[in-house]
Each structure stands twice: as structure tokens, then as C-alpha cells.
Design an enzyme around this catalytic site. Structure first.
Site, PDB file in Angstrom:
ATOM      1  N   ASN A  24       0.832  -1.212   0.000  1.00 41.93           N
ATOM      2  CA  ASN A  24       0.000   0.000   0.000  1.00 41.93           C
ATOM      3  C   ASN A  24       0.861   1.254   0.000  1.00 41.93           C
ATOM      4  OD1 ASN A  24      -2.419  -1.527   0.266  1.00 41.93           O
ATOM      5  ND2 ASN A  24      -1.879  -1.863   2.417  1.00 41.93           N
ATOM      6  N   HIS A 110     -14.353  -2.819   5.175  1.00 44.69           N
ATOM      7  CA  HIS A 110     -13.190  -3.492   5.768  1.00 44.69           C
ATOM      8  C   HIS A 110     -13.525  -4.150   7.117  1.00 44.69           C
ATOM      9  CE1 HIS A 110      -9.132  -3.584   7.704  1.00 44.69           C
ATOM     10  NE2 HIS A 110      -8.796  -3.947   6.484  1.00 44.69           N
ATOM     11  N   GLU A 153     -16.188   2.868   2.752  1.00 45.37           N
ATOM     12  CA  GLU A 153     -14.832   3.235   2.344  1.00 45.37           C
ATOM     13  C   GLU A 153     -14.983   4.149   1.134  1.00 45.37           C
ATOM     14  OE1 GLU A 153     -12.177  -0.175   1.793  1.00 45.37           O
ATOM     15  OE2 GLU A 153     -13.400  -1.298   3.208  1.00 45.37           O
ATOM     16  N   SER A 157     -10.984  -1.252  -0.576  1.00 48.24           N
ATOM     17  CA  SER A 157      -9.616  -1.761  -0.526  1.00 48.24           C
ATOM     18  C   SER A 157      -9.392  -2.996  -1.386  1.00 48.24           C
ATOM     19  CB  SER A 157      -9.237  -2.076   0.918  1.00 48.24           C
ATOM     20  OG  SER A 157     -10.107  -3.047   1.450  1.00 48.24           O
ATOM     21  N   ASP A 182     -14.185   5.912   5.490  1.00 45.85           N
ATOM     22  CA  ASP A 182     -12.839   5.374   5.669  1.00 45.85           C
ATOM     23  C   ASP A 182     -12.039   5.702   4.407  1.00 45.85           C
ATOM     24  OD1 ASP A 182     -10.561   3.794   5.733  1.00 45.85           O
ATOM     25  OD2 ASP A 182     -11.558   2.113   6.730  1.00 45.85           O
ATOM     26  N   HIS A 185      -7.460   4.122   1.572  1.00 46.72           N
ATOM     27  CA  HIS A 185      -6.720   3.961   0.313  1.00 46.72           C
ATOM     28  C   HIS A 185      -6.821   5.183  -0.597  1.00 46.72           C
ATOM     29  CE1 HIS A 185      -5.723  -0.187   1.254  1.00 46.72           C
ATOM     30  NE2 HIS A 185      -6.902  -0.197   1.851  1.00 46.72           N
ATOM     31  N   LYS A 216      -0.358   3.571   4.739  1.00 45.29           N
ATOM     32  CA  LYS A 216      -0.505   3.190   3.325  1.00 45.29           C
ATOM     33  C   LYS A 216       0.175   4.275   2.491  1.00 45.29           C
ATOM     34  CE  LYS A 216      -4.612   0.697   4.796  1.00 45.29           C
ATOM     35  NZ  LYS A 216      -3.994  -0.588   5.116  1.00 45.29           N
TER      36      LYS A 216
END
Ligand code: PLP
Length: 369
Positions: A24, A110, A153, A157, A182, A185, A216
Site C-alpha cells: 500500500n 473493511h 470506504e 480496498s 474510511d 486507500h 498506506k
């Protein structure tokens, strides 16, 4: 153990080997000289460990400085730093979602969000992945009583696709529900400042809290929860993963401060990642290899069968590419995949070699004709 073995689900630990197509560290900051130097200098100055919880003797000026910097970067009133994204998600879900509340959760969320919801006393409503109508229905069905939260998210992810944040923001504004995002990423990659998809989609006004991992794209470790001052203060008072855990080493705060400077001053890193991601996606779809609905630097190659996925990963590793097999429970049964991630150090030449190797590996296991 035996059933894990029989179902192709036994995991093994393997340190990095080969060209990185699975980490990541999208911006290549884990090895950035300025960030490493900031960390090393802080170890000399402040020692190896924090020696206590932030609320006891573990606090340092460097944490406060970093949190103010992150809040500014994210455009929120305040931010709080946690020792991991996993703990930050547990903290957010268990602190704000109470008995009588409803949490609407995307089914691809997640594990750390799921675990946080399981530990909270709120009711959980799981909705199909990125399904705006399902969220609308869930909001309508949960009208009376406590607070309502929508948890997603911003960039998923394992699927590499974006949540429809604009639609969700609008729906939740109308319904009086709170959006929790979230950005694990997305932070560092999207937005003019690099602060994430909330910035890129212009929905900051409609987001209650965001969780932004720092291990990440930011290249270090930990995570920031960012949001209104009252909510951050409430976390400090109530979040058990914050209160009952030793603060991270202070050097991590100095490293992250330097990392934010690099993200702000070197936008070409995130631009390059996005270009390389587009190149890889184009190349794979040209070869007839589907890569899902996303356009991001997380490129899933769906295989389905657990053993076939492990075999393809092994063939790629043999060719010098560090790609890992992703299997249940990380993803739903029957959807095992390679999760190919793009980082700034890749080149068009490496992508070409990888595409050839992947095509041949998929043919070998019979996934392609
Ligand atoms: C979407 C998402 N949230 C949270 C986390 C947890 O973050 P951390 O690795 O810092 O615990 C991850 C990491 O895998 C993630 O992918």
C-alpha cells in the site's frame, strides 16, 4: 487447520520479494529520505518508545503538532492520531454508534469497520456494495428513534472502486443521517491537496468523520480520525482503543509530519500513480482480463477459486512480481482474486512484462482460453 488446508485457505507469512505490486506504499514514501531522516532524528531526541497512554505520560508535543497539521490538511476542525487504522475504526464505531442507533454499512466494508460495528450496541444494516437505492431504502426504514450512520470506504480496498460519495452525501443530508468515510486507500492520492476522495468529490460539508490511515500512501503507520472539534474531544474522553493503549513511538509523529510535507509539495507522485494505474488497467483490459468497475491504483483480477488464485500468484512470484492472493474472509467466498496495487516506482516496461506474465499464468490455470 485441516479445513483451512482443504479449502485452499491456509495462509503463510512471506516477507517482500520481487517487484512490488501488492503493498500500500502507493507514493513510495516508506523509503523517502526526508521521512526516514525525520524519524531517525526524533528517535535520537525523544527515544524509542512513548512510555504510556496519551492520557498519561505518553503524550508529546509532536503528536499535537501533527494532529493540528493533519486537520489543516484535511480541512476539518480537529484530528486525532491512533496507533492503527484498525483501532481507529473500532474507536469510531464503538464511541458514536449507541444502542438504538442504526449503522448502514456497505457489504464490502473493511473488517475493522465490521468489528467496530459488532462491538457497538447499535443495529447494523448491511447494504449491497455501492447500491444507492439500497441505502435510500435503509434510511427510509430506519426513520424513527436514534441516530443513523452511513459507513463506507471512499475507495474500496479489495475492489478498487469508489463509493458514490456525492449521492450518499445528498441522501444523508436530506435524511439527517451522519456519513462516516474510511479514506484508507484514498488519502494521499486524490484531491488537489492530496487529502482524499472527500476533497476530490467536494463533500466535506456532509461528512461527519473520516478515518485516514497513515501506513498506506503516507508511508508510516497509524491513522487519523478527522472531524468536528466536539467529536474529537469526545473520542479522547471515550474511545477505549485511544485511552487504554500505549501511545505510538513519538518518532512516528515526526515521520508523519515530514510525510505530509512531501504529499503537499510533490503532487507529481500522486499524478504518476494515477497515470500508471490507467496504463495497467488499459493493458489488462486490452488482453481481455477484467479489472472490475474501478479506475484506481487498486486493480483487482478476479479468479474465483482459492487454489487457482494461489497458483496464479505463485507463477507471478516466480517471474519476479510480488503479487499476493486475496481469499475469504478478506473477500466473499467465490471471489478470490489478485489485488494488484500500483506504486510510483513502477514503469511502463514493468507493467508490460507483468501483463504478459499474468496472461500466461491465467491461461495455465485455465481461467482464460
Ligand atoms: C479500508 C481499510 N480500513 C482500515 C484499515 C486498517 O488500517 P491499519 O492497517 O492502519 O490498521 C485497512 C488496512 O488494511 C483498510 O484497508
Amino acid at each position: 487447520m485441516r479445513s483451512l488446508e482443504e479449502n485452499g485457505l491456509r495462509r503463510a507469512l512471506h516477507p517482500p520479494a520481487g517487484i512490488d505490486l501488492s503493498s500500500n506504499d502507493y507514493l513510495g514514501l516508506a523509503d523517502h529520505p526526508r521521512i526516514k531522516a525525520a524519524m531517525a532524528a526524533a528517535v535520537e531526541r525523544e527515544g524509542a518508545g512513548s512510555t504510556g497512554s496519551r492520557l498519561l505520560r505518553g503524550d508529546r508535543d509532536s503528536f499535537g503538532l501533527l494532529e493540528r497539521r493533519f486537520a489543516q490538511f484535511k480541512g476539518t476542525e480537529r484530528a486525532l492520531y491512533f496507533s492503527s487504522g484498525y483501532l481507529a475504526n473500532i474507536a469510531v464505531m464503538t464511541t458514536f454508534a449507541e444502542a438504538g442507533d442504526v449503522v448502514i454499512s456497505d457489504q464490502a466494508n473493511h473488517a475493522s469497520l465490521i468489528d467496530g460495528m459488532r462491538l457497538s450496541s447499535a443495529t447494523r444494516e448491511i447494504v449491497a456494495h455501492n447500491d444507492v437505492s439500497a441505502v435510500r431504502r435503509a434510511l427510509e426504514a430506519s426513520g424513527a428513534g436514534g441516530e443513523r450512520f452511513l459507513v463506507v470506504e471512499s475507495l474500496f480496498s479489495m475492489d478498487g472502486d469508489e463509493a458514490p460519495l456525492t449521492e450518499y452525501a445528498e441522501l444523508c443530508r436530506q435524511a439527517g443521517a451522519h456519513v462516516i468515510v474510511d479514506e484508507a486507500h484514498a488519502v494521499g492520492i486524490y484531491g488537489a491537496r492530496g487529502s482524499g476522495l472527500i476533497e476530490e468529490r467536494g463533500v466535506a460539508e456532509d461528512v461527519f468523520l473520516s478515518i485516514n490511515t497513515a501506513g498506506k500512501a503516507l508511508g508510516v503507520s497509524g491513522a487519523f480520525v478527522a472531524g468536528p472539534a466536539w467529536a474529537i474531544e469526545y473520542l479522547i474522553q471515550r474511545a477505549r482503543p485511544f485511552i487504554f493503549s500505549t501511545a505510538p513511538p513519538p518518532s512516528v509523529a515526526s515521520a508523519l509530519y515530514a510525510s505530509l510535507t512531501v504529499v503537499e509539495h510533490e503532487p507529481e507522485r500522486r499524478e504518476r500513480v494515477r497515470e500508471l494505474a490507467a496504463t495497467l488497467r488499459r493493458r489488462l483490459s486490452g488482453a481481455g482480463i477484467p479489472t472490475g468497475n474501478g479506475s484506481s491504483h487498486i486493480v483487482p483480477v478476479l479468479i474465483g477459486d482459492n487454489d487457482a488464485t494461489v497458483t496464479v500468484a505463485a507463477l507471478l512470484q516466480r517471474d519476479g512480481f510480488d503479487v499476493r492472493a486475496i481469499r475469504p474472509p478478506t473477500v466473499a467466498p467465490g471471489t478470490s482474486r489478485l489485488r494488484v496495487s500500483v506504486n510510483v516506482h513502477l514503469t511502463a516496461e514493468v507493467i508490460e512484462r507483468f501483463a504478459l506474465s499474468l496472461t500466461s499464468a491465467l491461461t495455465r490455470v485455465g481461467v482464460r482460453a
